[in-house]
Each structure stands twice: as structure tokens, then as C-alpha cells.
Write a protein that holds these residues in place. Structure first.
Motif, PDB file in Angstrom:
ATOM      1  N   GLU A  71       0.835  -1.198   0.000  1.00  0.00           N
ATOM      2  CA  GLU A  71       0.000   0.000   0.000  1.00  0.00           C
ATOM      3  C   GLU A  71       0.864   1.239   0.000  1.00  0.00           C
ATOM      4  N   VAL A  72       0.361   2.301  -0.616  1.00  0.00           N
ATOM      5  CA  VAL A  72       1.053   3.589  -0.612  1.00  0.00           C
ATOM      6  C   VAL A  72       0.505   4.399   0.554  1.00  0.00           C
ATOM      7  N   ASP A  73       1.390   4.798   1.462  1.00  0.00           N
ATOM      8  CA  ASP A  73       1.019   5.495   2.691  1.00  0.00           C
ATOM      9  C   ASP A  73       1.513   6.934   2.639  1.00  0.00           C
ATOM     10  N   HIS A  74       0.740   7.835   3.260  1.00  0.00           N
ATOM     11  CA  HIS A  74       1.135   9.247   3.357  1.00  0.00           C
ATOM     12  C   HIS A  74       1.919   9.464   4.649  1.00  0.00           C
ATOM     13  N   LEU A  75       2.996  10.214   4.576  1.00  0.00           N
ATOM     14  CA  LEU A  75       3.743  10.588   5.772  1.00  0.00           C
ATOM     15  C   LEU A  75       3.235  11.909   6.339  1.00  0.00           C
ATOM     16  N   GLN A  89       5.829   3.147   0.449  1.00  0.00           N
ATOM     17  CA  GLN A  89       5.110   1.889   0.286  1.00  0.00           C
ATOM     18  C   GLN A  89       5.353   1.018   1.509  1.00  0.00           C
ATOM     19  N   VAL A  90       4.255   0.541   2.108  1.00  0.00           N
ATOM     20  CA  VAL A  90       4.336  -0.296   3.302  1.00  0.00           C
ATOM     21  C   VAL A  90       3.337  -1.439   3.163  1.00  0.00           C
ATOM     22  N   SER A  91       3.477  -2.427   4.029  1.00  0.00           N
ATOM     23  CA  SER A  91       2.510  -3.518   4.043  1.00  0.00           C
ATOM     24  C   SER A  91       1.219  -3.023   4.690  1.00  0.00           C
ATOM     25  N   HIS A  92       0.149  -3.790   4.517  1.00  0.00           N
ATOM     26  CA  HIS A  92      -1.135  -3.410   5.101  1.00  0.00           C
ATOM     27  C   HIS A  92      -1.048  -3.363   6.626  1.00  0.00           C
ATOM     28  N   ALA A  93      -0.323  -4.313   7.211  1.00  0.00           N
ATOM     29  CA  ALA A  93      -0.178  -4.356   8.670  1.00  0.00           C
ATOM     30  C   ALA A  93       0.535  -3.106   9.180  1.00  0.00           C
ATOM     31  N   ASP A  94       1.616  -2.702   8.502  1.00  0.00           N
ATOM     32  CA  ASP A  94       2.336  -1.483   8.911  1.00  0.00           C
ATOM     33  C   ASP A  94       1.474  -0.247   8.730  1.00  0.00           C
TER      34      ASP A  94
END
Length: 153
Positions: A71-75, A89-94
Motif C-alpha cells: 500500500e502507498v502510505d502518506h507521511l 510503500q508499506v505492508s497493510h499491517a504497517d
């Protein structure tokens, strides 16, 4: 590489998509690059370039190395930001683990801490209690209405 982005129109190349995203974006004073997608609401659900999410398309074209299984996550707190340095990009769990939790539910009740995890409970007990009370009242009203219409033979 762009073929991994779900919903992205096939006629885009990396250069044309980069130009398209930059043309629809506005730089803010805090460094965020806010995109204007389809619709009138701001938020993470900005779709552009077909039916692709704006932040995913921006990650694929600006950063590169997009993995469709992550998943693409916003910082940053701006959910419609497409600034490449604000995306990862991180895993769904993270992604779930780093998600901010509010101390109140959407109805304003204080949320309780779960003793086993140390995080806020997912469901608000007060909202759940109110919901169950309303359900029991509806069921009782339906039963009363059914009894009132019953005629013994």
C-alpha cells in the motif's frame, strides 16, 4: 511499470502521466503537493487518470518501483498530497499500525483502552449500547404491531 497501477488509463505514458499530475496539482506553503481529482471533496480518495487513486499513480510515476502488493502510505497529514517525498510503500499491517487513533468516537464519547493491545478499542461501548437499545425498541414495536393485527379464530 504503470501496468501495475489498478484503474489507470492505458493511454498514459510515464511522461504524460507526470505532466497530467503536475498540471492538476498545487504546491502549498508546507511543501505538500495537493492534487485536484474528480469530484468536489478533498481527501485520500482523489481519483485521476481514469479510475486510479492519485497518490498511487504519483508514487508509480515520481518515485518508481511500485509494488501492487503493498500500500502507498502518506507521511504527511494531507490525504490528497502527491508529493513524492511524502509517500512510501508499506505492508497493510504497517499501514494499520501507524494509523492515528482519535481518543473520541465519531459521536464524541471517550474511547477506552484495550488492555491486551494498549490501543483504543475499535468499537465504542456507549455507541454499541445505544445501538442495541434502539434495535430492541424496534423489535418490540414490530412485535406489538404484529400482535395488534392478530385475530384469533
Amino acid at each position: 511499470m504503470l501496468s501495475g497501477v489498478k484503474g489507470l488509463s492505458r493511454h498514459f505514458t510515464e511522461d504524460s502521466l507526470r505532466d497530467y499530475l503536475l498540471a492538476r496539482s498545487v504546491r502549498q506553503a508546507d511543501g505538500c503537493l495537493i492534487i485536484r481529482g474528480y469530484g468536489s471533496q478533498r481527501g485520500a480518495y482523489q481519483k485521476v487518470a481514469g479510475r486510479a487513486w492519485a497518490h498511487i499513480a504519483a508514487y508509480a510515476v515520481f518515485v518508481g518501483g511500485y509494488d501492487p502488493h503493498l500500500e502507498v502510505d502518506h507521511l504527511c497529514p494531507a490525504r490528497d498530497c502527491v508529493e513524492p517525498t511524502h509517500l512510501r510503500q508499506v505492508s497493510h499491517a504497517d499501514n494499520c499500525r501507524t494509523r492515528a487513533q482519535t481518543p473520541t468516537c465519531r459521536n464524541g464519547h471517550e474511547r477506552e483502552l484495550d488492555g491486551s493491545t494498549g490501543r483504543y478499542r475499535r468499537t465504542c461501548r456507549a455507541c454499541n449500547r445505544d445501538s442495541q437499545r434502539r434495535w430492541r425498541e424496534r423489535q418490540a414495536a414490530e412485535a406489538a404491531q404484529a400482535r395488534s393485527g392478530y385475530v384469533p379464530r
